[in-house]
Design a protein around this motif. Structure first.
Motif, PDB file in Angstrom:
ATOM      1  N   GLU A 456      83.924 -30.259  40.048  1.00  0.00           N
ATOM      2  CA  GLU A 456      84.964 -29.379  39.532  1.00  0.00           C
ATOM      3  C   GLU A 456      85.087 -29.501  38.022  1.00  0.00           C
ATOM      4  O   GLU A 456      85.248 -28.499  37.309  1.00  0.00           O
ATOM      5  CB  GLU A 456      86.305 -29.699  40.204  1.00  0.00           C
ATOM      6  N   GLU A 457      84.992 -30.735  37.535  1.00  0.00           N
ATOM      7  CA  GLU A 457      85.152 -30.947  36.089  1.00  0.00           C
ATOM      8  C   GLU A 457      84.033 -30.263  35.303  1.00  0.00           C
ATOM      9  O   GLU A 457      84.286 -29.620  34.276  1.00  0.00           O
ATOM     10  CB  GLU A 457      85.165 -32.455  35.790  1.00  0.00           C
ATOM     11  N   ILE A 458      82.799 -30.390  35.787  1.00  0.00           N
ATOM     12  CA  ILE A 458      81.659 -29.768  35.097  1.00  0.00           C
ATOM     13  C   ILE A 458      81.788 -28.243  35.145  1.00  0.00           C
ATOM     14  O   ILE A 458      81.503 -27.534  34.156  1.00  0.00           O
ATOM     15  CB  ILE A 458      80.330 -30.227  35.729  1.00  0.00           C
ATOM     16  N   LEU A 459      82.242 -27.721  36.296  1.00  0.00           N
ATOM     17  CA  LEU A 459      82.423 -26.262  36.428  1.00  0.00           C
ATOM     18  C   LEU A 459      83.473 -25.764  35.451  1.00  0.00           C
ATOM     19  O   LEU A 459      83.263 -24.767  34.733  1.00  0.00           O
ATOM     20  CB  LEU A 459      82.811 -25.904  37.866  1.00  0.00           C
ATOM     21  N   GLN A 460      84.611 -26.450  35.402  1.00  0.00           N
ATOM     22  CA  GLN A 460      85.700 -26.014  34.519  1.00  0.00           C
ATOM     23  C   GLN A 460      85.308 -26.128  33.050  1.00  0.00           C
ATOM     24  O   GLN A 460      85.685 -25.278  32.235  1.00  0.00           O
ATOM     25  CB  GLN A 460      86.971 -26.825  34.807  1.00  0.00           C
ATOM     26  N   THR A 461      84.562 -27.163  32.729  1.00  0.00           N
ATOM     27  CA  THR A 461      84.076 -27.317  31.348  1.00  0.00           C
ATOM     28  C   THR A 461      83.170 -26.148  30.978  1.00  0.00           C
ATOM     29  O   THR A 461      83.248 -25.588  29.864  1.00  0.00           O
ATOM     30  CB  THR A 461      83.325 -28.649  31.191  1.00  0.00           C
ATOM     31  N   TYR A 462      82.308 -25.767  31.916  1.00  0.00           N
ATOM     32  CA  TYR A 462      81.409 -24.639  31.686  1.00  0.00           C
ATOM     33  C   TYR A 462      82.196 -23.343  31.506  1.00  0.00           C
ATOM     34  O   TYR A 462      81.942 -22.564  30.555  1.00  0.00           O
ATOM     35  CB  TYR A 462      80.431 -24.510  32.862  1.00  0.00           C
ATOM     36  N   LEU A 463      83.151 -23.088  32.406  1.00  0.00           N
ATOM     37  CA  LEU A 463      83.926 -21.847  32.341  1.00  0.00           C
ATOM     38  C   LEU A 463      84.724 -21.768  31.046  1.00  0.00           C
ATOM     39  O   LEU A 463      84.862 -20.693  30.452  1.00  0.00           O
ATOM     40  CB  LEU A 463      84.849 -21.733  33.550  1.00  0.00           C
ATOM     41  N   LYS A 464      85.235 -22.943  30.639  1.00  0.00           N
ATOM     42  CA  LYS A 464      86.019 -22.953  29.396  1.00  0.00           C
ATOM     43  C   LYS A 464      85.139 -22.614  28.194  1.00  0.00           C
ATOM     44  O   LYS A 464      85.567 -21.928  27.263  1.00  0.00           O
ATOM     45  CB  LYS A 464      86.657 -24.333  29.213  1.00  0.00           C
ATOM     46  N   SER A 468      85.305 -17.203  25.514  1.00  0.00           N
ATOM     47  CA  SER A 468      85.162 -16.196  24.440  1.00  0.00           C
ATOM     48  C   SER A 468      84.298 -15.035  24.913  1.00  0.00           C
ATOM     49  O   SER A 468      84.569 -13.854  24.599  1.00  0.00           O
ATOM     50  CB  SER A 468      84.564 -16.830  23.185  1.00  0.00           C
ATOM     51  N   MET A 469      83.266 -15.339  25.722  1.00  0.00           N
ATOM     52  CA  MET A 469      82.407 -14.297  26.266  1.00  0.00           C
ATOM     53  C   MET A 469      83.192 -13.432  27.256  1.00  0.00           C
ATOM     54  O   MET A 469      83.111 -12.183  27.211  1.00  0.00           O
ATOM     55  CB  MET A 469      81.211 -14.945  26.990  1.00  0.00           C
ATOM     56  N   THR A 470      83.988 -14.083  28.090  1.00  0.00           N
ATOM     57  CA  THR A 470      84.809 -13.343  29.067  1.00  0.00           C
ATOM     58  C   THR A 470      85.814 -12.451  28.350  1.00  0.00           C
ATOM     59  O   THR A 470      86.026 -11.277  28.721  1.00  0.00           O
ATOM     60  CB  THR A 470      85.539 -14.341  29.994  1.00  0.00           C
ATOM     61  N   ASP A 471      86.436 -13.010  27.308  1.00  0.00           N
ATOM     62  CA  ASP A 471      87.438 -12.249  26.554  1.00  0.00           C
ATOM     63  C   ASP A 471      86.808 -11.041  25.840  1.00  0.00           C
ATOM     64  O   ASP A 471      87.410  -9.963  25.770  1.00  0.00           O
ATOM     65  CB  ASP A 471      88.109 -13.168  25.531  1.00  0.00           C
ATOM     66  N   VAL A 492      93.983 -15.469  33.472  1.00  0.00           N
ATOM     67  CA  VAL A 492      92.916 -16.412  33.152  1.00  0.00           C
ATOM     68  C   VAL A 492      93.497 -17.735  32.659  1.00  0.00           C
ATOM     69  O   VAL A 492      93.050 -18.819  33.031  1.00  0.00           O
ATOM     70  CB  VAL A 492      91.951 -15.808  32.115  1.00  0.00           C
ATOM     71  N   LYS A 493      94.553 -17.627  31.815  1.00  0.00           N
ATOM     72  CA  LYS A 493      95.200 -18.845  31.304  1.00  0.00           C
ATOM     73  C   LYS A 493      95.824 -19.648  32.448  1.00  0.00           C
ATOM     74  O   LYS A 493      95.708 -20.872  32.501  1.00  0.00           O
ATOM     75  CB  LYS A 493      96.281 -18.479  30.287  1.00  0.00           C
ATOM     76  N   ALA A 494      96.483 -18.937  33.357  1.00  0.00           N
ATOM     77  CA  ALA A 494      97.128 -19.607  34.490  1.00  0.00           C
ATOM     78  C   ALA A 494      96.099 -20.294  35.379  1.00  0.00           C
ATOM     79  O   ALA A 494      96.296 -21.424  35.856  1.00  0.00           O
ATOM     80  CB  ALA A 494      97.944 -18.602  35.300  1.00  0.00           C
ATOM     81  N   GLU A 495      94.989 -19.581  35.595  1.00  0.00           N
ATOM     82  CA  GLU A 495      93.921 -20.144  36.418  1.00  0.00           C
ATOM     83  C   GLU A 495      93.341 -21.397  35.769  1.00  0.00           C
ATOM     84  O   GLU A 495      93.065 -22.401  36.425  1.00  0.00           O
ATOM     85  CB  GLU A 495      92.832 -19.092  36.616  1.00  0.00           C
ATOM     86  N   SER A 496      93.188 -21.359  34.445  1.00  0.00           N
ATOM     87  CA  SER A 496      92.664 -22.508  33.702  1.00  0.00           C
ATOM     88  C   SER A 496      93.640 -23.674  33.754  1.00  0.00           C
ATOM     89  O   SER A 496      93.242 -24.829  33.939  1.00  0.00           O
ATOM     90  CB  SER A 496      92.393 -22.101  32.256  1.00  0.00           C
TER      91      SER A 496
END
Length: 590
Positions: A456-464, A468-471, A492-496
């Motif tokens: 989960e940590e590696i996934l969230q780090t990647y998504l974070k 900028s690309m998503t935005d 997106v902020k809430a999900e993060s």
């Protein structure tokens, strides 16, 4: 040393050069290779009394230990011959032949006293060999036994009010065998036939009286009775005519006196059947390396001007063996973890469970291999090393999980990144398509097995890192109103934030698991330590009960013979021992 491999002949174990005793490194090397328990038989006596002949017979050989045939002493120092035990499979018989006492060429009684003391300290059966009968001259020649309290200590720092030199000797002294050579008397008393053992008992009777002469008469007898509760006697006829003694080792049994041949056979049979494995306080069986350590400790103490001390020897041995026990336990832990663990583990608890099982086995290995771990220093060292090993495995597990997850993310999400670069999602409605694809890929990622604890940590780090690309895709999607874009940003902020909270909770849970594991480790160490201490306490009580029984028997004999003063001294020793036993029975383990 395997049972089928043994020395072809004796070798000097302790050299006596110009009155200085030194351990022979080559002989120590032989001892270090003997992994089986050892039965150690030492023989001591005046020079030219045929000690070496008996030792050769015990070795099953005609030749070996030097016999000699002149008035010169042939054996110098202490010689050793290790052979497979003829009646105890898996044991090695260590024979120690000592230089003759009273050698006129030496003119140094102190050197003889050290040889005598070393033979007692190293052996499990001590054979005293003399010529003729047990008369006052024979007793006077055995004056070394009266000097033992000035040559040996059982404790490094005895209690101020405790005469430990004599009271504690019986607990670790060897069995005593007196061999009488060229014995010419008829074995009888008051006209009745008696055994050799009864003859020895009769010869050790004390004389009533308080004169200096009476004290000198009684002192060696008292020492033998007190220090050696288990005693045995053998008498031997002269084997051949005096002129043929020089060729004794060359003569066949049929050329010797039949009575002598049978007497030697009876002696050997008794030694083989009754000599015990060399054992230290606490029931510790001695093998080759342990005997090697005892030799070094005692000889070094004498060479440095100190008294050889049984307690110090055991502690020196414990230092060596406990250090090895720690390494053996750690090696077992590493082997078990290497076989059981497949990194990365799915959860931290899975790894900790494997650690707990391997740790328990490692502690068992240490407990079996260790002894006399004063203040539990070595077990604490083991605990520290196992904790470090556990942390190393946790770190490796974390790294393996991170590597696995990073590789998965690369495989799963790199096509999406390529599509973004190609502008596939930079069009009206592209954002929703991008989010849908992102969700599908996240699902695919979650379905992959063996990602480990960093998934989960590696996934969230990647998504974070891709926010900028998503935005950018969100902002270029012209089908969304400004209001919808704002709502999406907040989502997106809430999900993060939710993901961050989840990771924090997971980190806290891991910390709790680690703390629980530390407590379980402590409890496992304590449990096995407590069980070992209980076993050790039971063993010591067993030894003390045996010593108590022997002291009570000797006190009863003293009373029967009318020696009130000596009986009272023995009673004081008995009371001191009983006090120690009561304390040991009632003590608690902290």
């Amino acid at each position: 040393m395997a049972s089928e491999i043994h020395m072809t002949g004796p070798m000097c174990l302790i050299e006596n050069t110009n009155g200085r005793l030194m351990a022979n490194p080559e002989a120590l090397k032989i001892l270090s290779a003997i992994t089986q328990p050892v039965v150690v038989v030492a023989i001591v006596g005046l020079y030219r009394t045929g000690k070496s002949y008996l030792m050769n017979k015990l070795a099953g050989k005609k030749k070996g230990f030097s016999l000699g045939s002149t008035v010169q002493s042939h054996t110098k120092g202490i010689w050793m011959w290790c052979v497979p035990h003829p009646k105890k499979p898996g044991h090695v018989l260590v024979l120690l032949d000592t230089e003759g006492l009273g050698d006129v060429e030496k003119g140094d009684n102190q050197n003889d006293s050290w040889i005598f003391a070393l033979a007692i300290l190293l052996s499990s059966t001590f054979v005293y060999n003399s010529m003729g009968t047990i008369n006052q001259q024979a007793m006077d020649q055995l004056h070394y036994v009266t000097e033992l309290t000035h040559r040996i200590r059982s404790k490094s720092s005895p209690d101020e009010n405790e005469n430990e030199d004599s009271a504690d000797f019986v607990s670790f002294f060897p069995d005593f065998v007196w061999t009488l050579r060229d014995f010419s008397l008829d074995l009888e008393a008051d006209g009745q036939p008696i055994t050799a053992d009864e003859y020895l008992t009769y010869s050790l009777k004390l004389k009533q009286g308080t004169s200096e002469k009476d004290k000198n008469f009684n002192l060696p007898r008292l020492c033998i009775r007190k220090f050696f509760p288990k005693k045995k006697c053998f008498v031997f006829d002269r084997p051949v005519h005096r002129k043929k003694l020089a060729q004794l080792e060359k003569l066949h049994d049929e050329e010797l006196d039949p009575e002598f041949v049978q007497q030697v056979a009876d002696f050997c049979s008794y030694i083989f059947s009754n000599s015990k494995t060399k054992t230290l306080s606490g029931g510790i069986k001695v093998n080759g390396p342990r005997l090697e350590s005892l030799v070094l400790t005692y000889v070094n103490a004498i060479s440095s001007g100190d008294l050889p001390c049984m307690e110090n020897a055991v502690l020196a041995l414990a230092q060596i063996e406990n250090s090895a026990a720690v390494q053996k336990a750690v090696a077992h832990y590493e082997q078990q973890m290497g076989q059981k663990v497949q990194l990365p583990t799915e959860t931290l608890q899975e790894l900790l469970d494997l650690h707990r099982d391997s740790e328990r086995e490692a502690i068992e290995v240490f407990i079996r291999s260790s002894f006399k771990d004063v203040d539990h220093l070595f077990q604490k060292e083991l605990a520290a090393q196992l904790e470090k090993k556990r942390d190393d495995f946790c770190k490796q597990n974390q790294e393996a999980s991170s590597g696995r997850c990073s590789a998965l993310l690369q495989d799963i999400f790199s096509p999406l990144e390529e599509e973004v670069k190609m502008g596939i999602y930079s069009k009206p409605g592209g954002y929703r398509l991008f989010i849908q694809k992102l969700q599908d890929l996240k699902k695919k990622y979650h379905e992959e097995p063996r990602k480990g604890i960093q998934a989960e940590e590696i996934l969230q780090t990647y998504l974070k890192s891709k926010e900028s690309m998503t935005d950018a895709i969100l902002q270029t999607d012209q089908t969304l109103t400004e209001k919808e874009k704002e709502i999406e940003v907040e989502r997106v902020k809430a999900e993060s934030a939710q993901a961050s909270t989840k990771m924090l909770q997971e980190m806290q849970r891991k910390n709790e698991q680690m703390m629980e594991q530390k407590e379980r480790s402590y409890q496992e160490h304590l449990k096995q330590l407590t069980e070992k201490m209980e076993r050790d306490r039971a063993q010591l009580l067993k030894e003390q009960e045996r010593t108590l029984a022997l002291k009570l028997q000797e006190q009863e004999r003293l009373l029967k013979e009318g020696f009130q003063t000596e009986s009272r001294k023995m009673q004081n020793e008995i009371q001191d021992l009983q006090k120690k036993m009561r304390q040991r029975r009632t003590c608690t383990i902290s």
